[in-house]
Design a protein around this motif. Structure first.
Motif, PDB file in Angstrom:
ATOM      1  N   ILE A  29       0.853  -1.191   0.000  1.00  0.00           N
ATOM      2  CA  ILE A  29       0.000   0.000   0.000  1.00  0.00           C
ATOM      3  C   ILE A  29       0.879   1.227   0.000  1.00  0.00           C
ATOM      4  O   ILE A  29       1.753   1.392   0.865  1.00  0.00           O
ATOM      5  N   LEU A  30       0.658   2.086  -0.981  1.00  0.00           N
ATOM      6  CA  LEU A  30       1.432   3.303  -1.196  1.00  0.00           C
ATOM      7  C   LEU A  30       0.541   4.498  -0.877  1.00  0.00           C
ATOM      8  O   LEU A  30      -0.622   4.524  -1.277  1.00  0.00           O
ATOM      9  N   VAL A  31       1.065   5.482  -0.140  1.00  0.00           N
ATOM     10  CA  VAL A  31       0.310   6.689   0.177  1.00  0.00           C
ATOM     11  C   VAL A  31       1.047   7.903  -0.368  1.00  0.00           C
ATOM     12  O   VAL A  31       2.269   7.998  -0.264  1.00  0.00           O
ATOM     13  N   ASN A  32       0.302   8.806  -0.988  1.00  0.00           N
ATOM     14  CA  ASN A  32       0.837  10.062  -1.505  1.00  0.00           C
ATOM     15  C   ASN A  32       0.181  11.190  -0.727  1.00  0.00           C
ATOM     16  O   ASN A  32      -1.048  11.303  -0.697  1.00  0.00           O
ATOM     17  N   MET A  33       0.995  12.041  -0.109  1.00  0.00           N
ATOM     18  CA  MET A  33       0.465  13.085   0.762  1.00  0.00           C
ATOM     19  C   MET A  33       1.395  14.286   0.769  1.00  0.00           C
ATOM     20  O   MET A  33       2.505  14.245   0.219  1.00  0.00           O
ATOM     21  N   GLN A  34       0.920  15.356   1.370  1.00  0.00           N
ATOM     22  CA  GLN A  34       1.718  16.559   1.549  1.00  0.00           C
ATOM     23  C   GLN A  34       2.338  16.521   2.938  1.00  0.00           C
ATOM     24  O   GLN A  34       1.623  16.497   3.940  1.00  0.00           O
ATOM     25  N   ALA A  35       3.650  16.501   2.983  1.00  0.00           N
ATOM     26  CA  ALA A  35       4.366  16.448   4.258  1.00  0.00           C
ATOM     27  C   ALA A  35       5.053  17.774   4.502  1.00  0.00           C
ATOM     28  O   ALA A  35       5.525  18.426   3.565  1.00  0.00           O
ATOM     29  N   SER A  36       5.129  18.186   5.744  1.00  0.00           N
ATOM     30  CA  SER A  36       5.788  19.436   6.108  1.00  0.00           C
ATOM     31  C   SER A  36       7.278  19.190   6.256  1.00  0.00           C
ATOM     32  O   SER A  36       7.707  18.286   6.970  1.00  0.00           O
ATOM     33  N   LEU A  44       2.552  -0.015   4.046  1.00  0.00           N
ATOM     34  CA  LEU A  44       2.253  -1.382   4.456  1.00  0.00           C
ATOM     35  C   LEU A  44       2.676  -2.333   3.340  1.00  0.00           C
ATOM     36  O   LEU A  44       2.513  -2.022   2.153  1.00  0.00           O
ATOM     37  N   GLU A  45       3.200  -3.502   3.724  1.00  0.00           N
ATOM     38  CA  GLU A  45       3.704  -4.460   2.745  1.00  0.00           C
ATOM     39  C   GLU A  45       3.058  -5.829   2.933  1.00  0.00           C
ATOM     40  O   GLU A  45       2.644  -6.206   4.025  1.00  0.00           O
ATOM     41  N   ARG A  46       2.993  -6.556   1.812  1.00  0.00           N
ATOM     42  CA  ARG A  46       2.497  -7.948   1.784  1.00  0.00           C
ATOM     43  C   ARG A  46       1.131  -8.063   2.468  1.00  0.00           C
ATOM     44  O   ARG A  46       0.956  -8.785   3.449  1.00  0.00           O
ATOM     45  N   ILE A  47       0.166  -7.346   1.911  1.00  0.00           N
ATOM     46  CA  ILE A  47      -1.202  -7.382   2.406  1.00  0.00           C
ATOM     47  C   ILE A  47      -2.014  -8.295   1.490  1.00  0.00           C
ATOM     48  O   ILE A  47      -2.000  -8.144   0.270  1.00  0.00           O
ATOM     49  N   LEU A  48      -2.748  -9.248   2.075  1.00  0.00           N
ATOM     50  CA  LEU A  48      -3.516 -10.223   1.303  1.00  0.00           C
ATOM     51  C   LEU A  48      -4.820  -9.605   0.818  1.00  0.00           C
ATOM     52  O   LEU A  48      -5.543  -8.959   1.584  1.00  0.00           O
ATOM     53  N   VAL A  49      -5.114  -9.814  -0.463  1.00  0.00           N
ATOM     54  CA  VAL A  49      -6.380  -9.370  -1.044  1.00  0.00           C
ATOM     55  C   VAL A  49      -7.416 -10.474  -0.829  1.00  0.00           C
ATOM     56  O   VAL A  49      -7.266 -11.593  -1.340  1.00  0.00           O
ATOM     57  N   VAL A  97      -5.948  -7.513   7.130  1.00  0.00           N
ATOM     58  CA  VAL A  97      -4.921  -6.785   7.869  1.00  0.00           C
ATOM     59  C   VAL A  97      -5.058  -7.076   9.352  1.00  0.00           C
ATOM     60  O   VAL A  97      -6.051  -7.636   9.811  1.00  0.00           O
ATOM     61  N   THR A  98      -4.036  -6.675  10.092  1.00  0.00           N
ATOM     62  CA  THR A  98      -4.111  -6.717  11.549  1.00  0.00           C
ATOM     63  C   THR A  98      -4.849  -5.472  12.036  1.00  0.00           C
ATOM     64  O   THR A  98      -5.015  -4.508  11.277  1.00  0.00           O
ATOM     65  N   PRO A  99      -5.303  -5.438  13.298  1.00  0.00           N
ATOM     66  CA  PRO A  99      -5.964  -4.230  13.793  1.00  0.00           C
ATOM     67  C   PRO A  99      -5.099  -2.982  13.671  1.00  0.00           C
ATOM     68  O   PRO A  99      -5.600  -1.897  13.321  1.00  0.00           O
ATOM     69  N   ALA A 100      -3.791  -3.094  13.935  1.00  0.00           N
ATOM     70  CA  ALA A 100      -2.908  -1.934  13.813  1.00  0.00           C
ATOM     71  C   ALA A 100      -2.797  -1.479  12.369  1.00  0.00           C
ATOM     72  O   ALA A 100      -2.771  -0.271  12.076  1.00  0.00           O
ATOM     73  N   GLN A 101      -2.735  -2.425  11.436  1.00  0.00           N
ATOM     74  CA  GLN A 101      -2.664  -2.057  10.027  1.00  0.00           C
ATOM     75  C   GLN A 101      -3.961  -1.419   9.547  1.00  0.00           C
ATOM     76  O   GLN A 101      -3.947  -0.521   8.700  1.00  0.00           O
ATOM     77  N   ALA A 102      -5.096  -1.860  10.091  1.00  0.00           N
ATOM     78  CA  ALA A 102      -6.375  -1.244   9.736  1.00  0.00           C
ATOM     79  C   ALA A 102      -6.398   0.223  10.163  1.00  0.00           C
ATOM     80  O   ALA A 102      -6.898   1.088   9.431  1.00  0.00           O
ATOM     81  N   GLU A 103      -5.843   0.521  11.324  1.00  0.00           N
ATOM     82  CA  GLU A 103      -5.776   1.917  11.771  1.00  0.00           C
ATOM     83  C   GLU A 103      -4.870   2.739  10.858  1.00  0.00           C
ATOM     84  O   GLU A 103      -5.185   3.894  10.538  1.00  0.00           O
ATOM     85  N   SER A 104      -3.756   2.152  10.437  1.00  0.00           N
ATOM     86  CA  SER A 104      -2.837   2.872   9.547  1.00  0.00           C
ATOM     87  C   SER A 104      -3.490   3.172   8.207  1.00  0.00           C
ATOM     88  O   SER A 104      -3.342   4.271   7.659  1.00  0.00           O
ATOM     89  N   ALA A 122      -4.182   6.782   6.650  1.00  0.00           N
ATOM     90  CA  ALA A 122      -3.516   7.120   5.394  1.00  0.00           C
ATOM     91  C   ALA A 122      -4.497   7.618   4.345  1.00  0.00           C
ATOM     92  O   ALA A 122      -4.218   8.571   3.618  1.00  0.00           O
ATOM     93  N   ARG A 123      -5.673   7.012   4.245  1.00  0.00           N
ATOM     94  CA  ARG A 123      -6.612   7.446   3.220  1.00  0.00           C
ATOM     95  C   ARG A 123      -7.306   8.745   3.579  1.00  0.00           C
ATOM     96  O   ARG A 123      -7.949   9.358   2.731  1.00  0.00           O
ATOM     97  N   SER A 124      -7.179   9.189   4.848  1.00  0.00           N
ATOM     98  CA  SER A 124      -7.757  10.476   5.230  1.00  0.00           C
ATOM     99  C   SER A 124      -6.772  11.628   5.053  1.00  0.00           C
ATOM    100  O   SER A 124      -7.193  12.783   4.966  1.00  0.00           O
ATOM    101  N   VAL A 125      -5.480  11.328   4.996  1.00  0.00           N
ATOM    102  CA  VAL A 125      -4.475  12.389   4.840  1.00  0.00           C
ATOM    103  C   VAL A 125      -3.833  12.389   3.461  1.00  0.00           C
ATOM    104  O   VAL A 125      -3.065  13.297   3.140  1.00  0.00           O
ATOM    105  N   GLY A 126      -4.108  11.382   2.644  1.00  0.00           N
ATOM    106  CA  GLY A 126      -3.498  11.326   1.323  1.00  0.00           C
ATOM    107  C   GLY A 126      -4.254  10.401   0.401  1.00  0.00           C
ATOM    108  O   GLY A 126      -5.390  10.001   0.678  1.00  0.00           O
TER     109      GLY A 126
END
Length: 277
Positions: A140-147, A160-165, A189-196, A200-204
């Motif tokens: 999973i790749l995220v594109n965002m504006q970073a300061s 995130l890497e190696r996520i099963l579809v 995903v794991t619960p922690a990966q679900a939070e990430s 990620a989709r809310s900031v980028g």
């Protein structure tokens, strides 16, 4: 005499031929008892997540020397169970291919213990042109504006890497290899990966990167920015120098100047007065 002998030989050959035909027919109609056992196999192709019914099962004789591990011999043990992997016609069924007893059918039966399922909205580009199919692994790749240094700078990085579809759109079948352009992909995903992912989709903007199925190596990167993309060196950061600390003690030259004074003796009558400049 010779004619009689020929007739006898012809009759004998006819009798032996009829006996051979009778024995062959008996062998074909009544085969020797099998040394194998009857096991339960799939009566037709069954997709994963489907609940087993008596119509989907049948008994089949299987050679004892090649008996599958964990094969089931009683169909009553399988009725009502849910498959966690697709099976083909005449394929033996075992506990390894079944979800735990009591599991409801559908996508929930495919989620591993301790994992969660989260759906990500995609398009034909984000979804790797439809090649991200159930059973594949993606990054999973995220594109965002970073300061950076007080200014906003675009950055793209694998989070995130190696996520099963698990599923694409409403389909969970893993036997299809043709690309399917869909608008949603469900990931395990794991619960922690679900939070990430939710953050990620809310900031980028999220993108999926299809990876080799048997490649476990992580991709260690620092992310791509405009400067790294165009090979622009970042300007040096100015370091503020501290002002020198002024000591409150007087300089040695000033001390010497205060010590070196000129004195004059003034005699007025009987009085002597010393004046220093």
């Amino acid at each position: 005499m010779n004619q009689r002998r020929a007739l006898i030989m012809l009759a004998l050959a006819l009798l032996l031929g009829l006996a051979a035909v009778a024995l062959a027919a008996r062998w074909l109609l009544h085969p020797a008892p099998s040394t194998g056992r009857r096991i339960i196999v799939a009566a037709s192709d069954i997709s994963l997540g489907q609940r087993l019914t008596p119509e989907l099962l049948k008994a089949l004789d299987w050679p004892a020397e090649s008996m599958p591990r964990g094969a089931v011999q009683d169909s009553a043990r399988l009725v009502g169970r849910v498959l966690r992997s697709s099976v083909l016609r005449d394929e033996p069924l075992s506990e390894a291919k079944l979800a735990p007893a009591g599991t409801l059918g559908g996508l929930s039966a495919l989620i591993a213990e301790g994992k969660r399922a989260i759906t990500v909205r995609v398009n034909d580009v984000v979804g790797v042109a439809g090649f991200a199919l159930p059973g594949n692994f993606v990054d999973i790749l995220v594109n965002m504006q970073a300061s950076a240094s007080g200014s906003e700078q675009a950055i793209s990085r694998i989070v995130l890497e190696r996520i099963l579809v698990l599923a694409v759109a409403q389909e969970v079948g893993r036997d299809e290899t043709r690309p399917k352009v869909v608008n949603a992909v469900t990931l395990e995903v794991t619960p922690a990966q679900a939070e990430s992912i939710d953050l990620a989709r809310s900031v980028g903007t999220l993108s999926l990167v299809l990876r080799n199925q048997i490649d476990p190596q992580p991709g260690v990167t620092t992310g791509a920015t405009r400067n790294t993309l165009l090979h622009i060196e970042a300007p040096p950061v100015a370091v503020a120098r501290e002002a020198p600390v002024r000591s409150s003690a007087p300089a040695p030259s000033a001390v010497m100047a205060t010590r070196q004074r000129h004195c004059i003796n003034v005699i007025a009558g009987t009085q002597r007065i010393e004046e220093c400049l």
